[in-house]
Scaffold this motif. Structure first.
Motif, PDB file in Angstrom:
ATOM      1  N   LEU A 175      14.164  -9.851  21.584  1.00  0.00           N
ATOM      2  CA  LEU A 175      14.551 -10.963  20.728  1.00  0.00           C
ATOM      3  C   LEU A 175      15.397 -11.964  21.509  1.00  0.00           C
ATOM      4  O   LEU A 175      15.251 -13.184  21.356  1.00  0.00           O
ATOM      5  N   LEU A 176      16.269 -11.442  22.374  1.00  0.00           N
ATOM      6  CA  LEU A 176      17.093 -12.331  23.204  1.00  0.00           C
ATOM      7  C   LEU A 176      16.199 -13.136  24.142  1.00  0.00           C
ATOM      8  O   LEU A 176      16.424 -14.335  24.352  1.00  0.00           O
ATOM      9  N   LEU A 177      15.163 -12.479  24.672  1.00  0.00           N
ATOM     10  CA  LEU A 177      14.221 -13.188  25.537  1.00  0.00           C
ATOM     11  C   LEU A 177      13.537 -14.311  24.752  1.00  0.00           C
ATOM     12  O   LEU A 177      13.378 -15.429  25.225  1.00  0.00           O
ATOM     13  N   TRP A 178      13.157 -13.985  23.530  1.00  0.00           N
ATOM     14  CA  TRP A 178      12.517 -14.966  22.650  1.00  0.00           C
ATOM     15  C   TRP A 178      13.423 -16.190  22.474  1.00  0.00           C
ATOM     16  O   TRP A 178      12.996 -17.344  22.592  1.00  0.00           O
ATOM     17  N   ILE A 179      14.719 -15.928  22.222  1.00  0.00           N
ATOM     18  CA  ILE A 179      15.652 -17.028  22.004  1.00  0.00           C
ATOM     19  C   ILE A 179      15.870 -17.817  23.293  1.00  0.00           C
ATOM     20  O   ILE A 179      15.953 -19.048  23.279  1.00  0.00           O
TER      21      ILE A 179
END
Lengths: 157, 667
Positions: B96-100
């Motif tokens: 999710l952090l990568l997505w953000i």
């Protein structure tokens, strides 16, 4: 008719035609290809249809896996701790298949009450249980009073 | 200390995102330039702080900081450093952090590469991207904090990364896929901004086109990588399972493909505007839906890291809010748009419309097959599954129809195409395609209607594309001059269409002519697969960095000659005691030979899977062609030229290859 209206009508007709073809194909294909899930209690109670592709799931009973030494045929019992169903399968089992683990099998129930599987699915890692299996076990533990001594308690994820 | 810093950075970036979603928007609505000027600095700040958080998490992984719960759950000190690095996105929170990170990266890219956009437009686009960021940052901070600590009981070692994910494929697949998913947020932001200020014109289409194309290109590569990874790592040789998680990535790809084509019409001819906007909204909604399906734990799969109901609810709320808000905006603003352009029933506009109908039908179909079981389950109406036969039965006719249409549409012209002229144009490519596809069928031996249709469509697309290229490049100054005269976006289209032809050819041939055998073998046995003989030489032990393996040796013979030596493995990982099958593949452009070791049947007998996979590489090669086409198209001059020189109206046959102009002709 006004040319713009005519154009709009053609567009709408195109869209409708495309949509109705899609809907027709979809419903036809859906009717043929839905696989219902049954747990071992339902199958032994005769609720599952014969000779229709269905899914069945539960835990592989400890000590029930029998391998044919000359071919790739495997037999084992799938249980929800209330009832067990014999499963036959020819082929390579997934890496995470093991006694005491939850699996889901795809295949047909034959008239002798044996489940002839053409596909076996095991969970992807050791923390994960197929939701159908978790449900089936939970249901079985609610209906059946007995709990098998020494057997693994169904952990929900 | 560092992890707290990471969390602080995340919270700061949330604050910046909140400011970004309000300040420039207010500035653009009230006409205050000083507020609009905040857009770019805020976008940059947001990226910097998310980048910092990501760096902190990466640092925690590389230094084995098991006091961080996420690191403890997804890493292990024995893991090689590159898997420690890719384990950053091996679980829910990190991915999710990568997505953000990608989202803020795209936002920054929009801020940097949009100098010539009107400031009202850019303020609104960045504000919308800020709103999307707020949603996802809230999600990560509230429900999935990657920096949660395990204090004071710090585990001595981590629980290890799932062995399935210890692979090169995992290092590259998620970043590519996310670049695609998140990239559609930009197209979405442009659409919303256009709806807000009511400027749904050709200029808007031209601005959002390159962003959509890039996102689509990344998504194509991401999907192909996922399929490739599944093939050699997970699938025992399968390459597409119609698994809901795969479908979740296919859905935005299908509607994104439709969007790309519809944007082309809107840019060149100024029509289909409302439809294009709707597609942009739908495509991003499908990206969100994909995220919801994969991340909420409603699906059983390798991607479903955790099933925390709170997360599912949050994502569903985010999805519902995005869809409802955008559709309400759409309902109020879209009808303002009027169309003043005309086109005949055989025009390129109509062919592209049909393309959209087919692609949207395919999207709906995949959506129904994917969501129907989930909805039934949610409503407690029973547990069903919809398997491959449904998708094969319904998707194949649509794919073939799209392919046939593509070939015809290649020759069509804007506004009006003469039916007789078109028929004459099609005659030779048609004859050639029948000839080539019959030859291919004879070559592979064995005729089935579906195999013929699939191969024919692929050959037809390729022939039509080359024929068109040949036609267009004829020039009095010679062929080379004619080829040079074509624009990059035209070559982009050529590559993209060849890519889909290559993928279709690969999919058809490998599904129809591939051979798969599961056999019981003892060392010394020989098994026959097609023209190949597999000799099981022996099987021994081997130690890796964090596993031990049963290491098999196979000789593959053809016509008495050894053509490959393969070493499939059965690995036992030290941590978690999990077992993994590592297939070995002799890869080739025209065929793969695949060996995998199954379980041990008796003392010396093993279950072995042997496969012959013709043209399987073409599946992924085609995706690379498509992506290359996308990147080539956006490097076209017309996206870089500051002032458009002498606008030409798009009435000549060359308008589709015209480098600039044809835009802005109709309001």
């Amino acid at each position: 008719m006004h040319p713009i209206r005519k154009k709009r009508l053609t567009i709408v007709l195109f869209l409708l035609a495309g949509l109705s073809i899609a809907v027709a194909l979809t419903t036809y294909a859906l009717r043929q290809n839905i696989n219902l899930f049954y747990d071992p209690s339902q199958i032994t109670a005769g609720e599952a249809p014969l000779d229709v592709r269905i899914r069945a799931g539960g835990m592989v009973e400890e000590g029930s896996v029998k391998r044919d030494s000359e071919s790739l045929k495997v037999e084992f019992l799938v249980t929800d701790f209330n009832a067990s169903v014999p499963v036959e399968y020819v082929g390579i089992l997934p890496d995470l298949f093991a006694e005491g683990q939850g699996i889901v099998a795809m295949g047909k129930l034959n008239s002798e009450g044996r489940f002839v599987a053409d596909q076996i699915l095991a969970k992807h890692d050791e923390n994960y249980m197929p939701p159908e299996v978790a449900d089936a076990l939970e249901k079985a533990s609610l209906t059946g009073e007995q709990s098998m001594p020494g057997s693994a308690q169904p952990a929900t994820n | 200390m560092y992890p707290e810093l990471g969390q602080l950075a995340l919270i700061l970036s949330l604050l910046l995102a909140a400011l970004l979603s309000v300040v420039p928007l207010v500035g653009s609505l009230t006409g205050r330039d000083n507020l609009q000027a905040f857009a770019r600095p805020l976008a940059a700040g947001m990226f910097v702080f998310v980048g910092l958080a990501f760096a902190v998490l990466t640092h925690a992984f590389l230094t084995d900081d098991f006091s961080v719960a996420y690191v403890a759950n997804n890493s292990n000190s024995m893991l090689p450093w590159y898997y420690k690095f890719s384990a950053v996105w091996g679980g829910h929170e990190g991915s999710l952090l990568l997505w953000i990170l990608m989202l803020t990266g795209w936002t920054l890219a929009v801020a940097v590469f949009s100098r010539r956009l009107p400031s009202v437009m850019i303020s609104q686009v960045l504000s919308v991207l800020g709103m999307v960021s707020v949603g996802f940052m809230l999600f990560i901070i509230v429900t999935s904090n990657p920096f949660d600590r395990l204090l004071p009981n710090v585990p001595a070692d981590g629980a290890d990364l799932n062995p399935l994910l210890q692979d090169f494929g995992l290092i590259v697949h998620p970043p590519m896929l996310y670049m695609g998913y998140v990239g559609f947020a930009v197209a979405f932001a442009f659409a919303i901004a256009a709806l807000i200020n009511g400027r749904l014109d050709a200029a808007w289409a031209r601005w959002s086109r390159p962003w959509t194309t890039v996102a689509w290109a990344f998504l194509s590569v991401g999907i192909a990588l996922g399929s490739w990874w599944a093939y050699y790592e997970l699938g025992w040789g399968g390459w597409w399972f119609w698994d809901p998680v795969e479908n979740a990535s296919l859905l935005p790809w299908l509607s994104g493909t439709a969007l790309m084509h519809s944007l082309a019409v809107t840019e060149k001819r100024g029509v289909f505007k409302s439809w294009t906007v709707l597609l942009a909204i739908v495509t991003f909604a499908l990206s969100l839906l994909g995220t919801f399906l994969v991340r909420s734990g409603v699906l059983t799969s390798v991607h479903a890291f955790a099933s925390d109901p709170e997360r599912g609810t949050f994502l569903l709320a985010l999805l519902a809010f995005t869809i409802i808000a955008s559709l309400v905006l759409y309902a109020f603003r879209a009808p303002v748009v009027h169309v003043r352009s005309r086109y005949g029933s055989l025009s390129r506009e109509v062919f592209l419309l049909l393309n959209n109908v087919l692609l949207v039908s395919a999207t709906l179909l995949v959506a129904v097959g994917t969501l129907y079981p989930l909805v039934l389950d949610f409503l407690d109406l029973g547990k069903i599954s919809i398997g491959e036969p449904f998708f094969n039965l319904t998707f194949s006719p649509l794919a073939v129809a799209t392919g046939l249409l593509l070939g015809v549409g290649t020759f069509s012209r804007w506004k009006k195409t003469d039916a007789g002229w078109l028929a004459r144009k099609l005659l030779w490519p048609l004859a050639l395609s029948v000839l080539i596809s019959s030859a291919v069928m004879v070559g592979y031996g064995g005729f089935t209607p579906w195999a013929f249709l699939g191969i024919f469509s692929a050959v037809w697309i390729a022939t039509a594309t080359f024929w068109d290229l040949w036609d267009k490049s004829s020039s009095r100054k010679g062929r080379v001059h004619g080829l040079k005269r074509q624009s990059r976006s035209y070559y982009g289209m050529v590559l993209g269409h060849l890519g889909i032809a290559i993928t279709m050819a690969g999919a058809t041939v490998v599904s129809n002519y591939g051979i798969e055998r599961d056999v019981r073998m003892v060392p010394g046995d020989v098994a026959e697969v097609g023209d190949y003989q597999f000799v099981f030489v022996d099987i021994g032990e081997r130690r890796g960095q964090n596993f031990t393996a049963q290491y098999g040796s196979f000789d593959v013979m053809r016509d008495g000659k050894r053509i490959a030596e393969l070493h499939p493995e059965k690995r036992q990982y030290a941590v978690g005691m999990s077992v993994m099958t590592e297939a070995d593949i002799d890869a080739g452009l025209f065929r793969d030979i695949f060996v995998a070791v199954g379980e041990r049947i008796s003392d010396d007998a093993w279950a072995i899977r042997l496969q012959y996979k013709p043209l399987i590489r073409w599946l992924w090669l085609g995706a690379l062609f498509m992506a290359a086409g996308g990147f080539l198209a956006i490097s076209d001059r017309r996206y870089r030229i500051r002032e458009r020189s002498a606008e030409r109206s798009g009435n000549s046959a060359s308008s589709q290859t015209g480098t600039q102009g044809a835009a802005g002709v109709v309001s």
